[in-house]
Design an enzyme around this catalytic site. Sequence first.
Site, short mmCIF file in Angstrom:
data_model
loop_
_atom_site.label_atom_id
_atom_site.label_comp_id
_atom_site.label_asym_id
_atom_site.label_seq_id
_atom_site.Cartn_x
_atom_site.Cartn_y
_atom_site.Cartn_z
N THR A 179 0.86 -1.19 0.00
CA THR A 179 0.00 0.00 0.00
C THR A 179 0.90 1.24 0.00
OG1 THR A 179 -0.24 -0.21 2.41
CG2 THR A 179 -2.02 -1.06 1.04
N ASN B 196 2.17 11.43 8.31
CA ASN B 196 1.01 11.10 9.14
C ASN B 196 0.17 12.29 9.57
OD1 ASN B 196 1.08 8.15 9.52
ND2 ASN B 196 3.16 8.61 10.20
N LYS C 265 4.59 -6.82 3.33
CA LYS C 265 4.29 -5.39 3.18
C LYS C 265 4.13 -4.78 4.57
CE LYS C 265 0.83 -3.39 3.16
NZ LYS C 265 -0.16 -2.65 4.06
N THR D 251 -0.64 -1.78 7.61
CA THR D 251 -0.64 -3.11 8.20
C THR D 251 0.53 -3.95 7.71
OG1 THR D 251 -3.01 -3.20 8.51
CG2 THR D 251 -1.92 -5.30 8.09
N SER E 286 -5.61 11.32 4.93
CA SER E 286 -5.97 10.08 4.23
C SER E 286 -7.40 10.16 3.72
CB SER E 286 -5.82 8.89 5.17
OG SER E 286 -6.55 9.11 6.36
N GLU F 237 8.03 4.73 8.13
CA GLU F 237 7.62 6.04 7.61
C GLU F 237 8.62 7.11 8.05
OE1 GLU F 237 2.88 5.09 7.35
OE2 GLU F 237 3.69 5.99 9.15
#
Lengths: 408, 408
Positions: free
Chosen positions: A156, A403, A182, A193, A408, A280
């Site tokens: 993702t 973030n 992933k 996830t 999102s 991230e």
Amino acid sequence: MDLERSPLARPFPQMPPIAGVTLRVARAGYKAWDRADLTFVELAEGTSVAGVFTTSACASSEVEMGREQVKQGHARALIVNAGNSNAFTGQRGREAVEQIVGQVSGALHCGSEEVFVSSTGVIGVPLPKDKARAGVEAALAADPCGWEDAARAIGTTDTFAKGAVAAAMLGGTRVDLAGFIKGSGMIAPDMATMLGYIFTDAAVAPAFLQEMLAKANDATFSCITVDGDTSTSDTVLLFATGNAGTPLLAGWDDAGADAFYAALLEVCRELAQLVVRDGEGAQKFIEIAVSGAAEDSSARRVGLAIANSPLVKTAIAGGDANWGRVVMAVGKAGEPADRDRLSIGFGGTWAARDGQPLPDYDEAPVAKHLEGEDVRIDVDLGIGSGRATVWTCDLTHGYIAINADYRS
Amino acid sequence: MDLERSPLARPFPQMPPIAGVTLRVARAGYKAWDRADLTFVELAEGTSVAGVFTTSACASSEVEMGREQVKQGHARALIVNAGNSNAFTGQRGREAVEQIVGQVSGALHCGSEEVFVSSTGVIGVPLPKDKARAGVEAALAADPCGWEDAARAIGTTDTFAKGAVAAAMLGGTRVDLAGFIKGSGMIAPDMATMLGYIFTDAAVAPAFLQEMLAKANDATFSCITVDGDTSTSDTVLLFATGNAGTPLLAGWDDAGADAFYAALLEVCRELAQLVVRDGEGAQKFIEIAVSGAAEDSSARRVGLAIANSPLVKTAIAGGDANWGRVVMAVGKAGEPADRDRLSIGFGGTWAARDGQPLPDYDEAPVAKHLEGEDVRIDVDLGIGSGRATVWTCDLTHGYIAINADYRS
């Protein structure tokens, strides 16, 4: 938001086919992206399966079903949906999973309990049944593909495809293990996830396969953290087709069991570390080795307390050998520790020993070490023989940008 | 690095003198700063004391001594050193504290166990004895000062002075409570330890004072977090001089005990929230109210799991009503929860109820709420009657800048 490839990325390795494993991908179109997002793995009859799942009390339907399915020990297929995690969607979400299971088990003429499903992506939106049906249909008819195609299709927000491979000799026969994974934040339900899948052509009894995976998980996937957050969907599945023709491994005393476990551990460790390497905003990969703890499990909890400390992670981001923050994290871990026996080092140089800064501590080699991409922190609690190693990444402006600035 | 005053700061309140409490400050020069950094509070004979301390296994000598001293229940003096936490300094650090205790108890002709010492600042450097001696000497001879002077003198990276006040009527007589606190990150040993001191002229038996402080602490100081990190030095002390002439409070059945506790709770809550309002990089103050939990303690742990989640904190920073991240945090808290009974709201508007997004969810009022400085998150677990409220701040680029870009 386009994410740049992580500076800590690794190239995708050369990975051999695994007898009894066929990979296919298709476009279900769960999101408006121009790529395959549905992965279908067909497994030979008689394939054993083992699984470890998130401990979240708010797990997805996929995880709830997977926890049950894995108990019967056999698998014929895996479906992974990317772009929609189907989490927190109640009965409608569950129906979508059951539809996929019915469709695949019908096509393969296998039991529904042998079809495993994972989903990752936005939460709170039931997986669209029509897209899932068409996607599965296309995947069933697709040409087989390679490992890297599958690794890309399950991703993702990952910035690079992640795979790992290892081999072991059982008697005179070689078995291979290949896996892909992933995950980039650790671990957000709406984007990052951790889903990992490992395949081998060895023959392993389901109960022993589960025992080995649980043991390997304790030392690998359970030893990584990016931000201390845990997904509602985290899953690692291990499939053993038995198509290499080697004797069935059913316990630690069986010849080759140790060799197989060593290879499994290697694949799990590499996959786990790759997730951290795609953390991230990560600019540095941090290995934290804790020794001298009361027990191994205590060492791991101390290590994770350090790895999850925003103050430690920001210090490393800033290239600051701030051992005081490590002391703080050890102190808050809730594990046995003695301030006056604690030693802390960076990159092989002790900064503090037995509860006091070293009088002749030379920060120069430490500062140089912290300039690099790979950072090592050593912590000796000095009270026992428990040890563990955990891995994390630094906490940077990039994490905040991904973030907070991005909606999102 | 000069830190700007937090946008969430509050003005220092008008605070009355407390009979039996005399404040003085002096310059010990622990750091090269142009300000008072040693605070001396003289307390009337017969003053009761209670204390709560960090749970860190690597606590400072000051905390170790304080934990012991508080058991005998009486205090005549408090010394707070700012600029050097004296943590992780072994025997030499302990000697410095003992020197201060000896110097003050000699001047006041009291027992050494009645002199409390706290230190905050860099760790790993023993408190310099010569500076401490001269500083204490100057403080003993200094003119009395006001609450705000003392609140400033105990600060380190705080961007504003923090005080709180409340009063209660015991019979026909008014008693006052006044407190001040320092802390900005939560909580770094080298810069941002939380040290709080509360004073009252009520007469309270030490054991009951301790019981009330522990109870108030559970609902206030234990319910705040900035970054989940815990200092090696966190301390809150409560002193009751008895100089108001009110009857001794010795238990919950005593007249006025409830009123006194309510006032104490008010001061503790305000002081705790002020620490969050000075959270490093904080742009938003977040209140998280958890209800429907199995127990109150479970609700608090769920609330803190949400409050400590970097993904929740960055979402709020970005003005993103990302209830999926709240679900994730609930799931990882390790407390009883049922995905299909979980409800989540922002600013009084439910986004998800009973495990599913609301079909008619209107994000507009939520988006408007999240634009403000004060954010409220409601979480109803739907399984019991336990409840708790916790407070935190958002996670921003400012936090990274303070902790990574700046080298201590």
